[in-house]
Motif scaffolding. Structure first.
Motif, PDB file in Angstrom:
ATOM      1  N   ILE A 122      63.048 180.555 118.854  1.00  0.00           N
ATOM      2  CA  ILE A 122      62.558 180.458 120.238  1.00  0.00           C
ATOM      3  C   ILE A 122      63.682 180.680 121.257  1.00  0.00           C
ATOM      4  CG2 ILE A 122      60.684 178.885 119.592  1.00  0.00           C
ATOM      5  CD1 ILE A 122      62.447 176.655 120.997  1.00  0.00           C
ATOM      6  N   GLN A 148      60.154 175.061 126.832  1.00  0.00           N
ATOM      7  CA  GLN A 148      59.224 176.140 126.468  1.00  0.00           C
ATOM      8  C   GLN A 148      57.902 175.575 126.010  1.00  0.00           C
ATOM      9  OE1 GLN A 148      60.835 179.098 123.907  1.00  0.00           O
ATOM     10  NE2 GLN A 148      62.634 179.439 125.204  1.00  0.00           N
ATOM     11  N   VAL A 150      56.994 174.210 123.274  1.00  0.00           N
ATOM     12  CA  VAL A 150      56.638 174.698 121.934  1.00  0.00           C
ATOM     13  C   VAL A 150      56.314 173.501 121.043  1.00  0.00           C
ATOM     14  CG1 VAL A 150      57.418 176.019 119.941  1.00  0.00           C
ATOM     15  CG2 VAL A 150      58.214 176.635 122.226  1.00  0.00           C
TER      16      VAL A 150
END
Length: 511
Positions: A122, A148, A150
């Motif tokens: 990532i 992010q 995630v």
RNA sequence: GCGGGCGUAGUUUAAUGGUAGAACUCCAGCCUUCCAAGCUGGUCGUGGGAGUUCGAUUCUCCCCGCCCGCACCA
């Protein structure tokens, strides 16, 4: 001592540079072609001063000691020497710049890692080398994941040196300073050794180097000196000579230049653990005393003991003697315990034994070494800094005027004395003065000046640091054969007999 | 290497798109009986290169060098 330090007025670097130019101590190299950064020439007075400093060192370290001998090795040596010494590797640090923060990193001290969540990359994190860099990188990875948004499991961070990054990764790795990717340059080589080639054909096999230190010339001759010099441990080998470093930013006048001169000793000792700390301390003291002996004030000299964690792997201790320069307190003299690293490396690379047979102990060993390493140019700059002085002296009308004086120790002053006839249009004065001048000249570098008024001549000599000015006046030729000797620092005069001048000077020059 | 500033005689400085001026220093001479005195004379300068212009020290660009900060300094 601290009071004295507080009161000491340091000259600006600019005033030193200007004086050096004006009076012929130091010029920028290649000046008529616009100069050449990092190179300096010594003019008539600078050459004298430099020679006097080197002579003083050689006398104290070689002539006045029983167990130290001198050598003079070449500047260009077998290239393998620089592989053995580690300079081919160590002088080639790849560097990385951050375009955004303008920070510069050594590529081998910068680490990075991809951040993987469930096998997907990532992004990247980067950290500077430190004891806590692993934890730091972990934090940054967590933050990246959070930003992010995630989901998934963060995989373990595996830090790698920036030098191992692929070209594609350079654009993805963030700068530690900004956290933004893409601002770091690829690692670039900074080669600090000057390269040259030996022989008329320039190909890879002819590549050679200008020495970046004189020390390897000593190690390289260790066997020769042992075999021929009738030396016994402990003993030292001294050398004065030019060295060359392709400094990225030469600065501060002659403090850091690309061509410079070193005075180095390799002092070989017993490898046991008791010897080196004692010898090391002795050398620190010896070096300090020598600096004082050439007129460097004690309060301008300091010690910088390198902490254990900053030492190279082979070094047992390093202390820098520092000096208070106009641009700050900086290293002057490095005293390092290098163990048997250098001789060991040469034994390995050359295949020749560097062992010494110790008669007393009936055993062979590679000696350890203590290395006091001093820059001639830095010493000269320190001498100038310490000597520079502006005071006020009344002129012939009694009005105080600024006087610039270089208060050199007489032993290193370019001119030990100057001889003047009081008036230049009186032949008897000039003739007698000339005789004295010729006589003193056989022994020392002595200045002669007949130009202008006597006060002007005194001031001229003050500016170039001549400690004594001898004037022949009418008393000398008509009355009692006495002359005046005027002291540079106090401007006071004494009268002594013409025949006593040489002895009088001698007493003070060698004091 | 990056950013900022700067570059007129040895030094300090003046001026200008049209002959670059001074002071001190330096050199020579005169004078001068101890601290940059005086008088006379003299040498020396726009960092380098391109461009714009009839003409550039001046305007533009590039290079070089110096200073400050950052980085670097085995």
């Amino acid at each position: 001592m601290s009071d004295e330090k507080a009161q000491r007025k340091l000259p600006t670097l600019e005033s030193l540079v200007t004086l050096c130019k004006r009076r012929g101590f130091i010029f920028q190299s290649s000046e008529i072609y616009g100069g050449y950064a990092g190179f300096f020439d010594y003019g008539p007075l600078g050459a004298e001063l430099k020679k006097n400093i080197k002579d003083a060192w050689w006398r104290a370290m070689v002539h006045e000691r029983d167990e130290i001998v001198g050598i003079d090795s070449t500047i260009i040596m077998h290239p393998e020497i620089w592989r053995a010494s580690g300079h081919v590797e160590g002088f080639n640090d790849p560097m990385v710049d951050c375009r955004e923060s303008k920070k510069r990193y050594r590529a081998d001290q910068l680490f990075f890692s991809p951040v993987k969540v469930d096998g997907n990359v990532i992004g990247y994190v980067s950290v500077e080398e430190s004891g806590t860099m692993q934890a730091e990188a972990g934090e940054k990875a967590n933050e990246l994941k959070r930003k992010q948004a995630v989901q998934g499991t963060l995989e373990a961070i595996e830090l790698k040196e920036y030098t191992e990054a692929s070209p594609e990764e350079y654009a993805l790795i963030p700068s530690p300073a900004t956290g933004k990717p893409g601002s770091l340059t690829p690692p670039r080589q900074f080669n600090l050794m000057f390269e040259t080639q030996v022989g008329p054909l320039a190909d890879a096999s002819s590549k050679s180097y200008l020495r970046p230190e004189t020390a390897q010339g000593i190690f390289q001759n260790f066997k020769n000196v042992v075999d021929t010099g009738r030396v016994k441990i402990p003993f030292g080998i001294a050398q004065i000579g030019k060295a060359f470093r392709n400094e990225i930013t030469p600065r501060n006048f002659i403090f850091r230049s690309r061509e410079f001169e070193q005075m180095e000793i390799e002092y070989f000792i017993d490898p046991d653990e008791e010897t080196w700390p004692r010898v090391y301390q002795e050398w620190i003291e010896t070096c300090k005393q020598w600096l004082y002996s050439i007129g460097i004030p004690e309060d301008m000299v300091g010690e910088d003991v390198h902490p254990q964690e900053k030492l190279s792997h082979y070094s047992k201790g390093t202390t820098d003697l520092t000096f208070t320069f106009p641009f700050g307190t900086q290293e002057l003299w490095g005293i390092a315990c290098r163990g048997n690293f250098d001789l060991g490396q040469h034994q390995k690379h050359s295949g020749k034994s560097m062992e010494f047979f110790d008669e007393a102990r009936k055993e062979k060993y590679i000696p350890h070494v203590v290395e006091p390493s001093l820059g001639v140019d830095r010493t000269l700059l320190a001498v100038l800094t310490a000597a520079y002085c502006e005071d006020e002296v009344p002129n012939d009308k009694g009005v105080p005027e600024t006087r610039t004086v270089l208060k050199f120790h007489p032993s290193i002053a370019p001119f030990k004395a100057a001889v003047f006839p009081l008036l230049k249009n009186k032949e008897e004065l000039v003739g007698t003065a000339r005789e004295l001048y010729r006589k003193l000249q056989r022994r020392w570098n002595v200045a002669w000046d007949v130009g202008g008024a006597i006060g002007r001549r005194y001031r001229r000599q003050d500016e170039i640091g001549t400690p004594f000015c001898i004037t022949i006046d009418f008393d000398t030729i008509e009355k009692d054969q006495t002359v005046t000797i005027r002291d540079r620092d106090t401007t006071e005069q004494v009268r002594i007999h013409l025949d006593e001048v040489e002895a009088w000077l001698s007493e003070r020059i060698y004091a």
